[in-house]
Write an enzyme that holds these catalytic residues in place. Sequence first.
Site, PDB file in Angstrom:
ATOM      1  N   ASN A 169       7.952  -5.890  -0.690  1.00 42.50           N
ATOM      2  CA  ASN A 169       7.998  -4.584   0.223  1.00 42.50           C
ATOM      3  C   ASN A 169       6.367  -4.573   0.600  1.00 42.50           C
ATOM      4  OD1 ASN A 169       7.809  -2.117   1.502  1.00 42.50           O
ATOM      5  ND2 ASN A 169       9.017  -0.917   0.168  1.00 42.50           N
ATOM      6  N   ARG A 228       5.725  10.996  -2.578  1.00 40.64           N
ATOM      7  CA  ARG A 228       5.378  10.531  -1.165  1.00 40.64           C
ATOM      8  C   ARG A 228       6.585  10.783  -0.026  1.00 40.64           C
ATOM      9  NH1 ARG A 228       4.665   4.369   1.357  1.00 40.64           N
ATOM     10  NH2 ARG A 228       3.827   5.057   3.312  1.00 40.64           N
ATOM     11  N   TYR A 277      11.273   8.567   1.635  1.00 37.89           N
ATOM     12  CA  TYR A 277      11.311   7.399   0.459  1.00 37.89           C
ATOM     13  C   TYR A 277      12.094   7.638  -0.812  1.00 37.89           C
ATOM     14  CZ  TYR A 277       7.895   5.455   3.747  1.00 37.89           C
ATOM     15  OH  TYR A 277       7.273   5.046   4.714  1.00 37.89           O
ATOM     16  N   PRO A 280       0.930  -1.227   0.023  1.00 41.59           N
ATOM     17  CA  PRO A 280      -0.076   0.088  -0.037  1.00 41.59           C
ATOM     18  C   PRO A 280       0.846   1.434  -0.049  1.00 41.59           C
ATOM     19  CG  PRO A 280      -0.107  -1.090   2.148  1.00 41.59           C
ATOM     20  CD  PRO A 280       0.682  -1.977   1.380  1.00 41.59           C
ATOM     21  N   ASN A 281       0.466   2.311  -0.864  1.00 42.15           N
ATOM     22  CA  ASN A 281       0.751   3.628  -0.983  1.00 42.15           C
ATOM     23  C   ASN A 281       2.262   3.774  -1.593  1.00 42.15           C
ATOM     24  OD1 ASN A 281      -1.295   4.587   0.678  1.00 42.15           O
ATOM     25  ND2 ASN A 281      -0.359   3.710   2.401  1.00 42.15           N
TER      26      ASN A 281
HETATM   27  C1  DQA Z   1       8.138   1.042   3.910  1.00 38.92           C
HETATM   28  C2  DQA Z   1       8.247   1.221   5.411  1.00 38.92           C
HETATM   29  C3  DQA Z   1       6.823   0.933   6.157  1.00 38.92           C
HETATM   30  O1  DQA Z   1       6.980   1.139   7.460  1.00 38.92           O
HETATM   31  C4  DQA Z   1       5.869   1.840   5.566  1.00 38.92           C
HETATM   32  O2  DQA Z   1       4.469   1.699   6.060  1.00 38.92           O
HETATM   33  C5  DQA Z   1       5.931   2.029   4.251  1.00 38.92           C
HETATM   34  C6  DQA Z   1       6.952   2.033   3.411  1.00 38.92           C
HETATM   35  C7  DQA Z   1       9.650   1.287   3.345  1.00 38.92           C
HETATM   36  O3  DQA Z   1       9.793   0.716   2.126  1.00 38.92           O
HETATM   37  O4  DQA Z   1      10.423   1.884   3.745  1.00 38.92           O
HETATM   38  O5  DQA Z   1       4.765   2.212   3.458  1.00 38.92           O
HETATM   39  O6  DQA Z   1       7.918  -0.320   3.573  1.00 38.92           O
END
Ligand code: DQA
Length: 147
Positions: A74, A17, A22, A9-10
């Site tokens: 991921n 984002r 990130y 997600p996201n």
């Molecule tokens: C993530 C780390 C997770 O805690 C977070 O909820 C994400 C991205 C990362 O790639 O750093 O959505 O998986």
Amino acid sequence: MKILLLNGPNLQLLGTREPGIYGSDTLASITGEVQSCGRELGCEVVARQSNIEGELVTWIGDSRQEGFDGIILNAAAYTHTSVALRDAIKAVGLPVVEVHLSNTASREEFRHHSFIAPVCLGVIAGFGKDSYLLALRALYSRLSREK
Ligand code: DQA
């Protein structure tokens, strides 16, 4: 060799984002780099992203039948919440590498626990898009040794 690259997600929002955490690469550009590294190694990388936990569970569950040899995952926020993803990984029995762009251990407490880490080959976190490239090389090297 055929590798499934799954993003949760996201992660479709990568690029815009929270770039301070990130990075500014989009998911499409990261995917392209992983696929081209895969081609150099001689393996096909099939990439999918979903915001829906059940869809990720289904993709993991079907992965062996679909002919995949291993998974780069991921799971994003589901890492910290999902017993269903953990059970799917355990059930399918393929090697899975957990990846994160950020170093989850240096962030909020709720990101320190991963439900999936104990059933994965290993975890690579904190190297931005390189986490994915390192995961591919680690998985490739493990799978080549097994063949
Ligand atoms: C993530 C780390 C997770 O805690 C977070 O909820 C994400 C991205 C990362 O790639 O750093 O959505 O998986």
